[in-house]
Design a protein around this motif. Structure first.
Motif, PDB file in Angstrom:
ATOM      1  N   HIS A  95       6.592  11.474  -3.443  1.00 41.15           N
ATOM      2  CA  HIS A  95       6.780  12.903  -3.734  1.00 41.15           C
ATOM      3  C   HIS A  95       7.608  13.570  -2.630  1.00 41.15           C
ATOM      4  O   HIS A  95       8.522  14.344  -2.913  1.00 41.15           O
ATOM      5  N   ILE A  96       7.294  13.268  -1.379  1.00 42.10           N
ATOM      6  CA  ILE A  96       8.019  13.826  -0.232  1.00 42.10           C
ATOM      7  C   ILE A  96       9.389  13.160  -0.086  1.00 42.10           C
ATOM      8  O   ILE A  96      10.322  13.755   0.421  1.00 42.10           O
ATOM      9  N   SER A 122       0.831  -1.201   0.000  1.00 41.20           N
ATOM     10  CA  SER A 122       0.000   0.000   0.000  1.00 41.20           C
ATOM     11  C   SER A 122       0.869   1.255   0.000  1.00 41.20           C
ATOM     12  O   SER A 122       0.628   2.199  -0.763  1.00 41.20           O
ATOM     13  N   ILE A 123       1.876   1.272   0.838  1.00 40.30           N
ATOM     14  CA  ILE A 123       2.772   2.428   0.929  1.00 40.30           C
ATOM     15  C   ILE A 123       3.487   2.656  -0.396  1.00 40.30           C
ATOM     16  O   ILE A 123       3.678   3.802  -0.814  1.00 40.30           O
ATOM     17  N   SER A 124       3.849   1.576  -1.081  1.00 38.27           N
ATOM     18  CA  SER A 124       4.554   1.721  -2.362  1.00 38.27           C
ATOM     19  C   SER A 124       3.673   2.388  -3.415  1.00 38.27           C
ATOM     20  O   SER A 124       4.179   2.922  -4.394  1.00 38.27           O
ATOM     21  N   ARG A 125       2.343   2.379  -3.201  1.00 41.61           N
ATOM     22  CA  ARG A 125       1.418   3.023  -4.147  1.00 41.61           C
ATOM     23  C   ARG A 125       1.036   4.443  -3.744  1.00 41.61           C
ATOM     24  O   ARG A 125       0.281   5.104  -4.441  1.00 41.61           O
ATOM     25  N   GLN A 143      13.381  21.223  -1.439  1.00 39.04           N
ATOM     26  CA  GLN A 143      11.945  21.288  -1.708  1.00 39.04           C
ATOM     27  C   GLN A 143      11.099  21.113  -0.445  1.00 39.04           C
ATOM     28  O   GLN A 143       9.911  21.413  -0.452  1.00 39.04           O
ATOM     29  N   LEU A 144      11.682  20.622   0.638  1.00 35.91           N
ATOM     30  CA  LEU A 144      10.939  20.351   1.870  1.00 35.91           C
ATOM     31  C   LEU A 144      11.141  21.423   2.936  1.00 35.91           C
ATOM     32  O   LEU A 144      10.621  21.310   4.047  1.00 35.91           O
ATOM     33  N   GLY A 170       6.633  22.798   8.372  1.00 34.86           N
ATOM     34  CA  GLY A 170       5.725  22.125   9.302  1.00 34.86           C
ATOM     35  C   GLY A 170       4.808  21.142   8.616  1.00 34.86           C
ATOM     36  O   GLY A 170       4.372  20.152   9.219  1.00 34.86           O
ATOM     37  N   GLY A 171       4.505  21.372   7.338  1.00 37.06           N
ATOM     38  CA  GLY A 171       3.666  20.440   6.587  1.00 37.06           C
ATOM     39  C   GLY A 171       4.318  19.081   6.414  1.00 37.06           C
ATOM     40  O   GLY A 171       3.633  18.068   6.349  1.00 37.06           O
ATOM     41  N   VAL A 172       5.635  19.046   6.357  1.00 36.59           N
ATOM     42  CA  VAL A 172       6.349  17.762   6.252  1.00 36.59           C
ATOM     43  C   VAL A 172       6.198  17.004   7.563  1.00 36.59           C
ATOM     44  O   VAL A 172       5.902  15.804   7.569  1.00 36.59           O
TER      45      VAL A 172
END
Length: 155
Positions: free
Chosen positions: A28-29, A19-22, A50-51, A60-62
């Motif tokens: 993206h992160i 699931s994580i691989s999808r 980019q982060l 903070g979004g990361v």
């Protein structure tokens, strides 16, 4: 990872990893699943321009993304049920600098409908971890009977 002590967890772990691989946003992160066990999950993300926000700190979004995803994954490990974030409160304790963020989550109280999960985020600075955020005992994760129609993933 050795699942011999908990052989029923191996198929759950496999589904979660698939699931994580999808998850497009994970890639993206650039987040990585570094540890997975029944009732816990650790995600990491390395520093990239980019982060970062304007002052050169992790945005903070990361941190929020890591807490959101790690708590949901930890909840899904308990019984293998699909899970969605229902609510969490994030306390940012100090600026997130350094070369990596590490988010460790663990189930505090499993439930068939709602699981309470804790998460702590650390930044790695010259090999030393600094506690930067916490959502301890504040993340409520909705446990689903089956996966939503758009996805068959457990997390």
């Amino acid at each position: 990872m050795n699942h011999d002590a908990d052989p029923d967890f191996a198929p759950i772990a496999k589904r979660i990893r698939e699931s994580i691989s999808r998850q497009g946003f994970m890639s993206h992160i650039g987040a990585q699943l570094s540890e997975l066990a029944r009732g816990s999950c650790t995600l990491t993300v390395d520093r990239r321009p980019q982060l970062l926000q304007q002052n050169g700190l992790f945005h903070g979004g990361v941190t929020a993304f890591l807490v959101d995803n790690a708590t949901t994954i930890a909840a899904a490990t308990w019984r293998g049920q699909p899970a969605l974030t229902a609510k969490y409160k994030l306390n940012l304790l100090s600026p997130a600098s350094g070369e990596r963020l590490i988010c460790r989550s663990r189930v505090i109280k499993p439930g068939r409908q709602v699981a309470v999960v804790a998460a702590d985020v650390f930044c790695l600075i010259d090999g030393v971890e600094k506690h930067t955020a916490t959502a301890t005992a504040l993340a409520s994760i909705a446990m689903l009977e089956k996966a939503p129609a758009a996805s068959s993933s457990p997390a």
